[in-house]
Design a protein around this motif. Structure first.
Motif, PDB file in Angstrom:
ATOM      1  N   ASP A   1      73.955  26.867  25.775  1.00 14.85           N
ATOM      2  CA  ASP A   1      74.267  27.955  26.710  1.00 14.85           C
ATOM      3  C   ASP A   1      73.670  29.274  26.225  1.00 14.85           C
ATOM      4  O   ASP A   1      73.167  30.076  27.021  1.00 14.85           O
ATOM      5  CB  ASP A   1      75.791  28.093  26.862  1.00 14.85           C
ATOM      6  CG  ASP A   1      76.440  26.836  27.414  1.00 14.85           C
ATOM      7  OD1 ASP A   1      75.950  26.320  28.433  1.00 14.85           O
ATOM      8  OD2 ASP A   1      77.418  26.367  26.813  1.00 14.85           O
ATOM      9  N   VAL A   2      73.741  29.495  24.906  1.00 21.07           N
ATOM     10  CA  VAL A   2      73.159  30.719  24.345  1.00 21.07           C
ATOM     11  C   VAL A   2      71.645  30.721  24.547  1.00 21.07           C
ATOM     12  O   VAL A   2      71.054  31.737  24.949  1.00 21.07           O
ATOM     13  CB  VAL A   2      73.497  30.838  22.845  1.00 21.07           C
ATOM     14  CG1 VAL A   2      72.759  32.021  22.224  1.00 21.07           C
ATOM     15  CG2 VAL A   2      75.001  30.984  22.640  1.00 21.07           C
TER      16      VAL A   2
ATOM     17  N   PRO B   1      81.455  28.014  25.151  1.00 20.60           N
ATOM     18  CA  PRO B   1      79.985  28.011  25.212  1.00 20.60           C
ATOM     19  C   PRO B   1      79.390  27.372  23.965  1.00 20.60           C
ATOM     20  O   PRO B   1      79.899  27.544  22.849  1.00 20.60           O
ATOM     21  CB  PRO B   1      79.634  29.493  25.309  1.00 20.60           C
ATOM     22  CG  PRO B   1      80.822  30.208  24.745  1.00 20.60           C
ATOM     23  CD  PRO B   1      82.009  29.369  25.103  1.00 20.60           C
TER      24      PRO B   1
ATOM     25  N   TYR C   1      80.207  33.165  22.029  1.00 23.77           N
ATOM     26  CA  TYR C   1      79.889  31.936  21.300  1.00 23.77           C
ATOM     27  C   TYR C   1      80.373  32.032  19.851  1.00 23.77           C
ATOM     28  O   TYR C   1      80.187  33.047  19.185  1.00 23.77           O
ATOM     29  CB  TYR C   1      78.380  31.694  21.315  1.00 23.77           C
ATOM     30  CG  TYR C   1      77.911  30.604  20.366  1.00 23.77           C
ATOM     31  CD1 TYR C   1      78.108  29.260  20.671  1.00 23.77           C
ATOM     32  CD2 TYR C   1      77.262  30.941  19.176  1.00 23.77           C
ATOM     33  CE1 TYR C   1      77.679  28.263  19.802  1.00 23.77           C
ATOM     34  CE2 TYR C   1      76.827  29.953  18.304  1.00 23.77           C
ATOM     35  CZ  TYR C   1      77.037  28.614  18.624  1.00 23.77           C
ATOM     36  OH  TYR C   1      76.610  27.636  17.768  1.00 23.77           O
TER      37      TYR C   1
ATOM     38  N   LEU D   1      78.544  35.860  25.663  1.00 24.36           N
ATOM     39  CA  LEU D   1      79.177  34.578  25.987  1.00 24.36           C
ATOM     40  C   LEU D   1      80.414  34.291  25.140  1.00 24.36           C
ATOM     41  O   LEU D   1      81.217  33.427  25.473  1.00 24.36           O
ATOM     42  CB  LEU D   1      78.172  33.437  25.806  1.00 24.36           C
ATOM     43  CG  LEU D   1      76.965  33.417  26.746  1.00 24.36           C
ATOM     44  CD1 LEU D   1      76.011  32.302  26.348  1.00 24.36           C
ATOM     45  CD2 LEU D   1      77.423  33.246  28.190  1.00 24.36           C
TER      46      LEU D   1
END
Length: 350
Positions: free
Chosen positions: A9-10, A5, A48, A46
């Motif tokens: 995406d975050v 990610p 990340y 996610l």
């Protein structure tokens, strides 16, 4: 394989802009509490992981230094790397470890890679005897320290060992033991370390009043065990009347190879051939016949070289040394030590 990610995406998962995510990561106090919590929750969910590469490139302050050595198959350089890594980690930096394989072309390629990656600094054991690759690298303005090689002039730092003295220690020991017909196994001689050790051997012979021809040279293309076995085979191929009674090898790997060749041929060590190595790696003491060797303080060399590099980059003085930071280049030369073991000791009486 799914891509990890990214920051977009975050932002999408948290319902905010990419700029807001960036602020949470870099300037959290500027983001309202509920929004900050939502972004952090998305990061956790996610998985990340932020990348510092772009930020470091912009700032010109990478958290990595590079260490380029001649041969990672040689335990001596593993110990150099160990000392360098400990010193670097204490300063909050990582070490990128690379191997030139004694190839000037490989060395040039790696130095180009280090320049592209904007590493904070480089620790280098040169493979190119001409110094051209170093001069080409110098134009990038990245600090470097030579390891196991003395820096020429006043334009750089280095940490090395007095290999001329080391070579003299080895051969003086053999002469004192009564040997007058000695071989030197090592190469390529374009490597300054090999040349210095051979020069030291010649110095010891001259001090003993022996002719230069008393040192038979068995050249090798590399500094590994296989090259040592080949050199041992060449020694065994000499007529008995012309075979030396002792051999000084440019490093311990060569000495171990010579020892293997003698063992396979049933030639006793040291009663028919005394052997001295160089570096005093761990395997020297653990060999079937423990090797006499010239010890060099490998971890200390790595740590000291890293310290000089950190001081030059300002890492050892402050996070940002500023334009007034001054660094005085140093050329540190350490002294070797002879460690005597059974490969050169006469058999015990009785």
């Amino acid at each position: 394989m799914a891509q990890p990610p990214g920051i977009k995406d975050v932002a999408r998962a948290a319902g905010v802009s990419v700029g807001t995510v960036s602020n949470v990561l870099n300037r959290p106090d500027t983001v309202a509490g509920p929004t900050r919590i939502r972004v952090l929750s998305a990061i956790s969910r996610l998985g990340y992981v932020r990348s510092d590469s772009a930020r470091q490139l912009r700032a010109g302050r990478s958290r990595m230094i590079a260490l380029l050595v001649l041969d990672m198959g040689n335990p001596f350089f593993v110990e150099v790397a160990r000392g360098a890594e400990r010193a670097a980690r204490a300063a909050g930096l990582g070490v990128m470890l690379c191997n030139s394989g004694q190839s000037p072309a490989e060395e040039a390629d790696y130095l180009g890679l280090f320049a592209e990656q904007r590493v904070r600094g480089v620790l280098l054991t040169p493979a190119d005897a001409t110094g051209r690759t170093i001069e080409d690298f110098r134009r990038h303005g990245i600090p470097f320290v030579l390891v196991d090689r003395v820096a020429e002039g006043r334009d750089g730092c280095s940490v090395s060992v007095d290999d001329v003295t080391g070579g003299a220690l080895a051969v003086r020991h053999l002469v004192d033991a009564g040997h007058r017909d000695i071989a030197f196994v090592g190469g390529p001689v374009r490597l300054q370390q090999v040349k210095d050790r051979r020069d030291g051997a010649r110095t010891a012979l001259a001090e003993a009043g022996l002719e230069p021809g008393a040192l038979k040279e068995i050249p090798t293309d590399r500094l590994d065990v296989a090259a040592g076995r080949d050199a041992g085979a060449r020694l065994l191929g000499l007529p008995d009347a012309h075979r030396p009674t002792a051999v000084f090898c440019a490093n311990d790997l060569l000495a171990l190879g010579v020892l293997q060749a003698m063992y396979a041929a049933g030639v006793g060590v040291p009663d028919r051939l005394a052997i001295v190595g160089y570096d005093d790696i761990e395997f020297a003491a653990a060999a079937a016949v423990p090797l006499t060797s010239v010890r060099r303080p490998a971890p200390t060399m790595g740590a000291m070289a890293t310290g000089l590099l950190l001081e030059e980059t300002g890492t050892a003085t402050a996070p940002d040394p500023g334009p007034d930071h001054e660094h005085e280049h140093q050329r540190v030369v350490l002294q070797p030590e002879l460690v005597v073991r059974r490969s050169t000791l006469p058999p015990r009486a009785g």
